[in-house]
Design a protein around this motif. Structure first.
Motif, PDB file in Angstrom:
ATOM      1  N   SER A 137      67.784 -15.628  58.897  1.00 19.72           N
ATOM      2  CA  SER A 137      67.606 -14.028  58.603  1.00 19.72           C
ATOM      3  C   SER A 137      66.141 -13.637  58.406  1.00 19.72           C
ATOM      4  O   SER A 137      65.130 -13.363  59.047  1.00 19.72           O
ATOM      5  CB  SER A 137      68.489 -13.340  58.372  1.00 19.72           C
ATOM      6  OG  SER A 137      68.057 -13.425  56.872  1.00 19.72           O
ATOM      7  N   THR A 138      65.498 -14.643  57.208  1.00 16.74           N
ATOM      8  CA  THR A 138      64.194 -14.577  56.327  1.00 16.74           C
ATOM      9  C   THR A 138      63.142 -15.342  57.628  1.00 16.74           C
ATOM     10  O   THR A 138      61.893 -14.832  57.038  1.00 16.74           O
ATOM     11  CB  THR A 138      63.927 -15.138  55.078  1.00 16.74           C
ATOM     12  OG1 THR A 138      64.228 -16.681  55.303  1.00 16.74           O
ATOM     13  CG2 THR A 138      64.939 -14.610  53.887  1.00 16.74           C
ATOM     14  N   ASP A 139      63.426 -16.040  58.231  1.00 15.99           N
ATOM     15  CA  ASP A 139      62.527 -17.060  59.107  1.00 15.99           C
ATOM     16  C   ASP A 139      62.542 -16.167  60.178  1.00 15.99           C
ATOM     17  O   ASP A 139      61.308 -16.399  60.661  1.00 15.99           O
ATOM     18  CB  ASP A 139      63.203 -18.431  58.953  1.00 15.99           C
ATOM     19  CG  ASP A 139      63.330 -19.192  58.321  1.00 15.99           C
ATOM     20  OD1 ASP A 139      62.663 -19.251  57.311  1.00 15.99           O
ATOM     21  OD2 ASP A 139      63.452 -21.027  57.915  1.00 15.99           O
ATOM     22  N   GLY A 179      59.241 -14.643  57.887  1.00 18.03           N
ATOM     23  CA  GLY A 179      59.136 -16.075  57.814  1.00 18.03           C
ATOM     24  C   GLY A 179      57.579 -16.393  58.346  1.00 18.03           C
ATOM     25  O   GLY A 179      56.650 -15.636  58.485  1.00 18.03           O
ATOM     26  N   PHE A 180      57.037 -17.902  58.473  1.00 16.81           N
ATOM     27  CA  PHE A 180      55.679 -18.336  59.098  1.00 16.81           C
ATOM     28  C   PHE A 180      54.990 -17.550  60.697  1.00 16.81           C
ATOM     29  O   PHE A 180      54.340 -17.562  60.892  1.00 16.81           O
ATOM     30  CB  PHE A 180      56.030 -19.944  58.845  1.00 16.81           C
ATOM     31  CG  PHE A 180      53.998 -20.278  59.803  1.00 16.81           C
ATOM     32  CD1 PHE A 180      53.210 -19.847  58.188  1.00 16.81           C
ATOM     33  CD2 PHE A 180      54.528 -21.160  60.492  1.00 16.81           C
ATOM     34  CE1 PHE A 180      51.415 -20.285  58.809  1.00 16.81           C
ATOM     35  CE2 PHE A 180      52.713 -21.288  61.033  1.00 16.81           C
ATOM     36  CZ  PHE A 180      51.552 -20.933  60.249  1.00 16.81           C
ATOM     37  N   HIS A 181      56.141 -17.865  61.156  1.00 11.68           N
ATOM     38  CA  HIS A 181      56.409 -17.822  62.667  1.00 11.68           C
ATOM     39  C   HIS A 181      56.626 -16.436  62.848  1.00 11.68           C
ATOM     40  O   HIS A 181      56.481 -16.295  64.642  1.00 11.68           O
ATOM     41  CB  HIS A 181      57.059 -18.904  63.286  1.00 11.68           C
ATOM     42  CG  HIS A 181      56.577 -20.235  63.407  1.00 11.68           C
ATOM     43  ND1 HIS A 181      55.835 -20.312  64.532  1.00 11.68           N
ATOM     44  CD2 HIS A 181      57.491 -20.843  62.514  1.00 11.68           C
ATOM     45  CE1 HIS A 181      55.198 -21.809  63.561  1.00 11.68           C
ATOM     46  NE2 HIS A 181      56.276 -21.793  62.893  1.00 11.68           N
ATOM     47  N   SER A 182      57.121 -15.751  62.097  1.00  8.28           N
ATOM     48  CA  SER A 182      57.787 -14.143  62.855  1.00  8.28           C
ATOM     49  C   SER A 182      56.165 -12.903  62.750  1.00  8.28           C
ATOM     50  O   SER A 182      56.869 -11.930  63.736  1.00  8.28           O
ATOM     51  CB  SER A 182      58.409 -13.786  60.826  1.00  8.28           C
ATOM     52  OG  SER A 182      56.496 -13.509  60.390  1.00  8.28           O
ATOM     53  N   PRO A 183      54.931 -13.147  62.663  1.00  5.25           N
ATOM     54  CA  PRO A 183      54.653 -12.443  63.412  1.00  5.25           C
ATOM     55  C   PRO A 183      54.210 -12.745  64.476  1.00  5.25           C
ATOM     56  O   PRO A 183      53.860 -11.650  65.400  1.00  5.25           O
ATOM     57  CB  PRO A 183      52.623 -12.484  62.560  1.00  5.25           C
ATOM     58  CG  PRO A 183      53.439 -13.139  61.155  1.00  5.25           C
ATOM     59  CD  PRO A 183      55.101 -13.539  61.280  1.00  5.25           C
ATOM     60  N   VAL A 236      54.299  -4.734  56.648  1.00 10.44           N
ATOM     61  CA  VAL A 236      56.153  -4.802  56.706  1.00 10.44           C
ATOM     62  C   VAL A 236      56.770  -5.583  56.231  1.00 10.44           C
ATOM     63  O   VAL A 236      57.525  -5.895  55.791  1.00 10.44           O
ATOM     64  CB  VAL A 236      56.413  -3.689  58.199  1.00 10.44           C
ATOM     65  CG1 VAL A 236      58.061  -3.580  58.024  1.00 10.44           C
ATOM     66  CG2 VAL A 236      55.574  -2.879  58.495  1.00 10.44           C
ATOM     67  N   PRO A 237      56.617  -6.930  57.351  1.00  9.87           N
ATOM     68  CA  PRO A 237      57.519  -8.087  56.081  1.00  9.87           C
ATOM     69  C   PRO A 237      56.933  -8.739  54.907  1.00  9.87           C
ATOM     70  O   PRO A 237      58.100  -9.288  54.643  1.00  9.87           O
ATOM     71  CB  PRO A 237      56.598  -8.921  57.681  1.00  9.87           C
ATOM     72  CG  PRO A 237      55.755  -8.988  59.006  1.00  9.87           C
ATOM     73  CD  PRO A 237      54.976  -7.127  58.278  1.00  9.87           C
ATOM     74  N   VAL A 238      56.041  -8.356  54.819  1.00  2.69           N
ATOM     75  CA  VAL A 238      56.065  -8.609  52.861  1.00  2.69           C
ATOM     76  C   VAL A 238      56.258  -7.501  52.278  1.00  2.69           C
ATOM     77  O   VAL A 238      57.708  -8.266  51.761  1.00  2.69           O
ATOM     78  CB  VAL A 238      54.231  -8.165  52.861  1.00  2.69           C
ATOM     79  CG1 VAL A 238      53.749  -8.379  51.494  1.00  2.69           C
ATOM     80  CG2 VAL A 238      52.964  -9.237  53.625  1.00  2.69           C
ATOM     81  N   ILE A 239      56.568  -6.095  52.923  1.00  2.00           N
ATOM     82  CA  ILE A 239      57.342  -5.495  52.044  1.00  2.00           C
ATOM     83  C   ILE A 239      58.810  -5.835  52.025  1.00  2.00           C
ATOM     84  O   ILE A 239      59.996  -5.521  51.204  1.00  2.00           O
ATOM     85  CB  ILE A 239      57.803  -3.825  52.505  1.00  2.00           C
ATOM     86  CG1 ILE A 239      55.703  -3.416  52.296  1.00  2.00           C
ATOM     87  CG2 ILE A 239      58.249  -2.703  52.085  1.00  2.00           C
ATOM     88  CD1 ILE A 239      55.941  -2.480  52.840  1.00  2.00           C
ATOM     89  N   ALA A 240      59.231  -6.427  53.186  1.00  2.00           N
ATOM     90  CA  ALA A 240      60.201  -6.451  54.056  1.00  2.00           C
ATOM     91  C   ALA A 240      61.133  -7.919  52.549  1.00  2.00           C
ATOM     92  O   ALA A 240      62.506  -7.558  52.783  1.00  2.00           O
ATOM     93  CB  ALA A 240      60.833  -6.978  54.853  1.00  2.00           C
ATOM     94  N   ASP A 241      60.387  -8.670  52.900  1.00  3.88           N
ATOM     95  CA  ASP A 241      60.185 -10.082  52.211  1.00  3.88           C
ATOM     96  C   ASP A 241      60.542  -9.999  50.500  1.00  3.88           C
ATOM     97  O   ASP A 241      61.530 -10.033  50.091  1.00  3.88           O
ATOM     98  CB  ASP A 241      59.090 -10.687  52.358  1.00  3.88           C
ATOM     99  CG  ASP A 241      59.324 -12.167  51.427  1.00  3.88           C
ATOM    100  OD1 ASP A 241      60.734 -12.318  51.806  1.00  3.88           O
ATOM    101  OD2 ASP A 241      58.224 -13.049  51.591  1.00  3.88           O
ATOM    102  N   THR A 242      60.015  -8.140  50.506  1.00  9.40           N
ATOM    103  CA  THR A 242      59.931  -8.320  48.784  1.00  9.40           C
ATOM    104  C   THR A 242      61.278  -7.731  48.779  1.00  9.40           C
ATOM    105  O   THR A 242      61.956  -7.681  46.816  1.00  9.40           O
ATOM    106  CB  THR A 242      58.556  -7.418  48.355  1.00  9.40           C
ATOM    107  OG1 THR A 242      57.349  -7.847  48.180  1.00  9.40           O
ATOM    108  CG2 THR A 242      58.914  -6.753  46.749  1.00  9.40           C
ATOM    109  N   PHE A 269      48.265  -5.270  63.845  1.00 15.16           N
ATOM    110  CA  PHE A 269      47.826  -6.376  62.731  1.00 15.16           C
ATOM    111  C   PHE A 269      48.062  -5.643  61.521  1.00 15.16           C
ATOM    112  O   PHE A 269      48.869  -6.438  60.311  1.00 15.16           O
ATOM    113  CB  PHE A 269      46.532  -6.442  62.962  1.00 15.16           C
ATOM    114  CG  PHE A 269      46.368  -7.219  64.076  1.00 15.16           C
ATOM    115  CD1 PHE A 269      47.176  -7.881  64.918  1.00 15.16           C
ATOM    116  CD2 PHE A 269      45.164  -7.270  65.234  1.00 15.16           C
ATOM    117  CE1 PHE A 269      46.773  -9.179  66.002  1.00 15.16           C
ATOM    118  CE2 PHE A 269      44.634  -8.412  66.305  1.00 15.16           C
ATOM    119  CZ  PHE A 269      45.535  -9.071  66.451  1.00 15.16           C
ATOM    120  N   LEU A 270      47.780  -4.175  60.653  1.00 16.89           N
ATOM    121  CA  LEU A 270      48.223  -3.634  60.250  1.00 16.89           C
ATOM    122  C   LEU A 270      49.545  -3.189  60.193  1.00 16.89           C
ATOM    123  O   LEU A 270      50.251  -3.831  58.900  1.00 16.89           O
ATOM    124  CB  LEU A 270      47.840  -2.506  60.249  1.00 16.89           C
ATOM    125  CG  LEU A 270      48.795  -1.455  59.010  1.00 16.89           C
ATOM    126  CD1 LEU A 270      46.823  -1.951  57.368  1.00 16.89           C
ATOM    127  CD2 LEU A 270      47.838  -0.013  59.313  1.00 16.89           C
TER     128      LEU A 270
END
Length: 271
Positions: free
Chosen positions: A199-201, A205-209, A239-245, A233-234
């Motif tokens: 789920s995190t990848d 993850g690195f390829h999620s963008p 959003v992925p950074v917030i979700a990762d946190t 791009f914004l």
């Protein structure tokens, strides 16, 4: 003071011993079999209720969306869309894509001519072919705009029906939540770690963008919104950074307490 001292004394005895004693008592209980049967029936009934409610959550909004699209929303939008004052393109992105396709069509004609695949075309014939292509592109993007407006109303209606079902069946939703908790926490440590990494990848993850970009572009195109690269791009940068946190906080706050071995397995697999 007496209660504190007694609690300190009992803490010297491992809790596993009390659990073992409790299991032995249950084994020698004359009503143990009837209790197991009742628990099995309750679990079976809870599973059936959860499956039925999940089917209702999926099937009812889909049926309502399809029926409303074919018999209510689509005819109304088509009746309004056939008026002359409505434009063909809903946004500048559609117009840019239409112009790019028309330009590629013109370049393809010149390319085939230079390869001697087609005879030399006069200016009048070339303009006629470009006009025909422009008319076909206009019809194509007119239908795309019509579908985009229809999707907006259909998806809003489906979301409304979905929320109403959740509000009405709040108790059944709690049953589903408890069942999912039992299933998830009943998995092995390696299975939990595998699901966490998967789920995190996928989402952070690195390829999620790349996946987020495809999803956002598809969603904007579906609803007839302009495909703004700055917005995409914004979104990907925040959003992925917030979700990762949030996800890391969940691992530290809850999963580390309920299943510390799964967290250790996750860290070992992730290294």
């Amino acid at each position: 003071m007496k209660s504190k001292s007694s609690s300190r004394k009992t803490n010297f005895i491992p809790r596993s011993i009390f659990r073992t004693i409790g299991k032995v008592r249950q084994a020698f209980d004359p009503q143990a079999e009837s209790k197991l049967v009742e628990e099995f029936r309750a679990s079976q009934q809870r599973t059936l209720i959860s499956i039925r409610f999940l089917l209702i959550l999926i099937v009812v909004p889909v049926l309502v969306s399809q029926l409303s699209r074919n018999f209510v929303i689509s005819p109304l939008v088509k009746a309004l869309w056939n008026k002359e004052e409505l434009v063909t393109f809903l946004n500048s992105s559609q117009e840019e894509r239409a112009l790019a396709e028309l330009k590629r069509f013109e370049q393809a004609i010149y390319f085939e001519f230079h390869l001697n695949k087609t005879p030399k075309l006069s200016n009048e014939i070339l303009q006629k072919k470009l006009k025909e292509k422009a008319i076909s592109l206009t019809a194509k993007y007119r239908n795309e705009s019509f579908d985009a407006l229809t999707n907006v109303f259909v998806d809003l209606l489906s979301a409304l029906i979905f929320i109403m079902i959740i509000i009405i069946g709040k108790q059944r939703l709690n049953i589903i939540k408890s069942l999912l908790d039992d299933v998830i926490y009943g998995l092995s440590d390696s299975a939990k770690a595998f699901l966490i990494i998967l789920s995190t990848d996928l989402f952070v993850g690195f390829h999620s963008p790349y996946g987020w970009q495809i999803i956002l572009e598809g969603a904007l195109k579906r609803f007839g919104l302009p495909e703004n690269k700055d917005f995409i791009f914004l979104f990907i940068a925040t959003v992925p950074v917030i979700a990762d946190t949030i996800f890391k906080y969940w691992i530290f706050r809850y999963l580390n307490r309920s299943s510390p071995s799964a967290v250790a397995t996750y860290h070992n697999m992730n290294e």
